[in-house]
Design a protein around this motif. Structure first.
Motif, PDB file in Angstrom:
ATOM      1  N   GLY A 296      -3.179  -0.558  17.449  1.00  0.00           N
ATOM      2  CA  GLY A 296      -3.524  -1.856  16.890  1.00  0.00           C
ATOM      3  C   GLY A 296      -2.786  -2.954  17.628  1.00  0.00           C
ATOM      4  O   GLY A 296      -1.750  -2.721  18.253  1.00  0.00           O
ATOM      5  N   ARG A 297      -3.320  -4.173  17.539  1.00  0.00           N
ATOM      6  CA  ARG A 297      -2.713  -5.289  18.270  1.00  0.00           C
ATOM      7  C   ARG A 297      -1.302  -5.593  17.752  1.00  0.00           C
ATOM      8  O   ARG A 297      -0.379  -5.798  18.537  1.00  0.00           O
ATOM      9  N   VAL A 298      -1.122  -5.612  16.443  1.00  0.00           N
ATOM     10  CA  VAL A 298       0.168  -6.000  15.873  1.00  0.00           C
ATOM     11  C   VAL A 298       1.236  -4.935  16.129  1.00  0.00           C
ATOM     12  O   VAL A 298       2.382  -5.256  16.468  1.00  0.00           O
ATOM     13  N   ASN A 299       0.889  -3.665  15.983  1.00  0.00           N
ATOM     14  CA  ASN A 299       1.862  -2.616  16.292  1.00  0.00           C
ATOM     15  C   ASN A 299       2.237  -2.629  17.772  1.00  0.00           C
ATOM     16  O   ASN A 299       3.364  -2.274  18.144  1.00  0.00           O
ATOM     17  N   GLY A 300       1.294  -3.049  18.607  1.00  0.00           N
ATOM     18  CA  GLY A 300       1.607  -3.206  20.025  1.00  0.00           C
ATOM     19  C   GLY A 300       2.680  -4.261  20.238  1.00  0.00           C
ATOM     20  O   GLY A 300       3.565  -4.106  21.087  1.00  0.00           O
ATOM     21  N   PHE A 301       2.611  -5.359  19.437  1.00  0.00           N
ATOM     22  CA  PHE A 301       3.659  -6.386  19.499  1.00  0.00           C
ATOM     23  C   PHE A 301       5.027  -5.766  19.206  1.00  0.00           C
ATOM     24  O   PHE A 301       6.019  -6.071  19.867  1.00  0.00           O
ATOM     25  N   ARG A 302       5.052  -4.933  18.184  1.00  0.00           N
ATOM     26  CA  ARG A 302       6.341  -4.384  17.729  1.00  0.00           C
ATOM     27  C   ARG A 302       6.963  -3.468  18.771  1.00  0.00           C
ATOM     28  O   ARG A 302       8.176  -3.484  18.975  1.00  0.00           O
ATOM     29  N   VAL A 303       6.135  -2.680  19.418  1.00  0.00           N
ATOM     30  CA  VAL A 303       6.645  -1.815  20.487  1.00  0.00           C
ATOM     31  C   VAL A 303       7.196  -2.666  21.629  1.00  0.00           C
ATOM     32  O   VAL A 303       8.302  -2.422  22.131  1.00  0.00           O
ATOM     33  N   ALA A 304       6.443  -3.687  22.029  1.00  0.00           N
ATOM     34  CA  ALA A 304       6.875  -4.558  23.128  1.00  0.00           C
ATOM     35  C   ALA A 304       8.182  -5.270  22.782  1.00  0.00           C
ATOM     36  O   ALA A 304       9.087  -5.374  23.629  1.00  0.00           O
ATOM     37  N   ALA A 305       8.291  -5.758  21.546  1.00  0.00           N
ATOM     38  CA  ALA A 305       9.506  -6.465  21.133  1.00  0.00           C
ATOM     39  C   ALA A 305      10.717  -5.542  21.172  1.00  0.00           C
ATOM     40  O   ALA A 305      11.795  -5.929  21.635  1.00  0.00           O
ATOM     41  N   THR A 306      10.550  -4.306  20.697  1.00  0.00           N
ATOM     42  CA  THR A 306      11.660  -3.348  20.684  1.00  0.00           C
ATOM     43  C   THR A 306      12.118  -3.021  22.103  1.00  0.00           C
ATOM     44  O   THR A 306      13.317  -3.004  22.401  1.00  0.00           O
TER      45      THR A 306
END
Length: 496
Positions: free
Chosen positions: A86-96
């Motif tokens: 998903g787009r939002v979970n992709g954000f979270r991986v990138a941020a981490t």
């Protein structure tokens, strides 16, 4: 539905931290190489006349090169994560990943550790580079997609500007490593903001529909595009029907043509080539070489280290304002016209600036230096207002929903691949052939202008699903006719 709702503004605000992270992570090297304490911390020679300076230029080139190499991989990984998680979970991986990279980069005790940190932050920047414009385009209504998706380019430029001013502010603390470590630590802050913001933004409705979650997608569409004049949210219902009918056609094509249709089907292959060449063009025109080495460039024009940092920060701030202004007119001006104006303007300004830099190299006149800096500011105005805003929009909106993450990831990987070449060469090229290095970018800028004139269609104002018709694919109306009663059933199920 041309206006952006307050909820859409909130979504843009939180999601834009990903764009800001992208820009800041790429730009922080500019402030870093301008800090005397960085050279001392990593045992590098800072004197350009010293014998050991050749190793320093190698490390500076490597610090840029490994960042963009990591970014290339991050683009491909980001596209895959966006589809799978998903787009939002992709954000979270990138941020981490970005927070981890920033921590290593900040705490680097030697050259190798610093380069490892740069690879990891590059990986995160590549992920956000793909994730943000894809997300912005999928949550935007057609009439304001240029404004909303243009927030990606604006966020990147704001990141560059902040990096410049933070670096300048820390320049005065040159007695300790704080002068370069703190600006690098701020990168972790933007990663934390992106991670926190991901819990306040909705998932992409188009991704939800692709996973069969129509009800959830409809609720988000109603919230995103609610208009007091449309009390029954007919626009949102119509958009859901539009998305679902097109997706069904696209999924049928996957069954018929396989997972590699991005390269095997002419309609998608044309888009892939356009997206790839468009993102290459944005870098082939020389903007990132100027950005990432502007401290060294301005020093070569006779400015002191401190003056170079101030001018560099002002340059990126000016670019950020130009970008924001360009985003507000993107939908009215149109993507095609804006990009053509941008390339033409950049080529003309760069020709004049390069000539002035060449003159300065002969007689060191401060008049020539001041004029060269002025035309570089005009150059980045055209780039920020017309190219940077629109290239990310086009590179994502030309692909259909089921291929958007994959297609945009390959296109945006071209951004990083191109920069691996140019920024890795820049430090050595500027030290050896000087202003002649810019002639390469002038020639390539002309080539890309001609290519866009003949190959770039106008995409502004169209629904994402309608853009298919520009590349020889059947209109969505045909898809609705093929679906017949099924499309009507979808409408009936979701009507209030």
């Amino acid at each position: 539905m041309g206006d952006v709702s307050s909820y859409e503004h909130t979504v843009i605000l939180f999601a834009a931290f990903g764009s800001l992270f992208t820009g800041y992570s790429a730009a922080i090297i500019v402030a870093t190489v301008g800090q005397p304490s960085w050279y001392r911390s990593l045992n590098l020679e800072s004197d350009t006349t010293a014998p050991g300076y050749s190793h320093t230029t190698t490390i500076i080139g490597a610090a840029n090169g490994v960042f963009f190499a990591g970014g290339t991989l991050g683009c491909i990984l980001g596209g895959w994560l966006g589809d799978k998680l998903g787009r939002v979970n992709g954000f979270r991986v990138a941020a981490t990943v970005g927070i981890i990279g920033a921590a290593i980069q900040t705490g680097a005790a030697n050259q190798a550790m610093y380069l490892v940190g740069r690879v990891i932050t590059g990986l995160a920047a590549g992920q956000t580079m793909v994730a943000m414009p894809t997300y912005f385009s999928e949550v935007s209504p057609p009439k304001s997609r240029g404004l909303m998706a243009g927030a990606h380019g604006s966020g990147i430029n704001v990141g560059y500007a902040i990096a410049g001013w933070v670096g300048f502010g820390c320049f005065f603390e040159s007695t300790s490593s704080f002068g370069w470590r703190f600006p690098n630590a701020v990168l972790a802050l933007w990663g934390l903001c992106l991670l926190a913001g991901s819990f306040f933004v909705p998932e992409s409705p188009r991704w939800l529909v692709s996973k069969g979650q129509d009800e959830k997608a409809l609720k988000i569409l109603c919230k995103l595009h609610h208009d007091p004049a449309d009390v029954e949210d007919q626009f949102a219902h119509r958009e859901l029907r539009f998305i679902k009918s097109q997706l069904e056609v696209d999924l049928t094509l996957i069954t018929q043509h396989g997972q590699w249709q991005l390269f095997t089907m002419p309609t998608y292959r044309r888009r892939s080539i356009l997206g790839f060449v468009l993102m290459m063009g944005g870098q082939n025109i020389g903007v990132l070489v100027i950005n990432n080495y502007n401290t060294l460039l301005y020093e070569s024009l006779g400015l002191s280290n401190m003056q170079a940092l101030v001018v560099g920060a002002a340059y990126n701030t000016w670019a950020a304002f130009a970008n924001m202004g360009g985003a507000t007119v993107s939908d009215r001006l149109g993507r095609r016209k804006a990009l053509l104006i941008g390339y033409a303007g950049c080529v003309v300004m760069f020709i004049i600036a390069t000539g002035l830099i060449a003159k300065f190299s002969q007689n060191s006149s401060r008049t020539y230096a001041a004029a060269a800096v002025t035309f570089l500011f005009l150059y980045v105005f055209f780039y920020g207002a017309f190219i940077d805003v629109n290239q990310y929009i086009v590179a994502t909106e030309i692909f259909p929903t089921h291929l958007r993450s994959q297609g945009s990831s390959y296109s945006l990987a071209a951004f990083f691949l191109t920069d691996v070449l140019w920024v890795d060469l820049a430090a050595t090229a500027q030290a050896t052939i000087g202003w002649k290095y810019y002639l390469v970018f002038l020639s390539l800028g002309i080539v890309h202008l001609i290519h866009l004139w003949f190959k770039l269609p106008e995409t502004s104002g169209l629904a994402l699903e309608e853009i298919d018709t520009l590349f020889g694919k059947d209109q969505i109306a045909t898809a609705d006719e093929e679906l017949g009663d099924k499309a009507v059933t979808i409408e009936e199920e979701h009507d209030p």
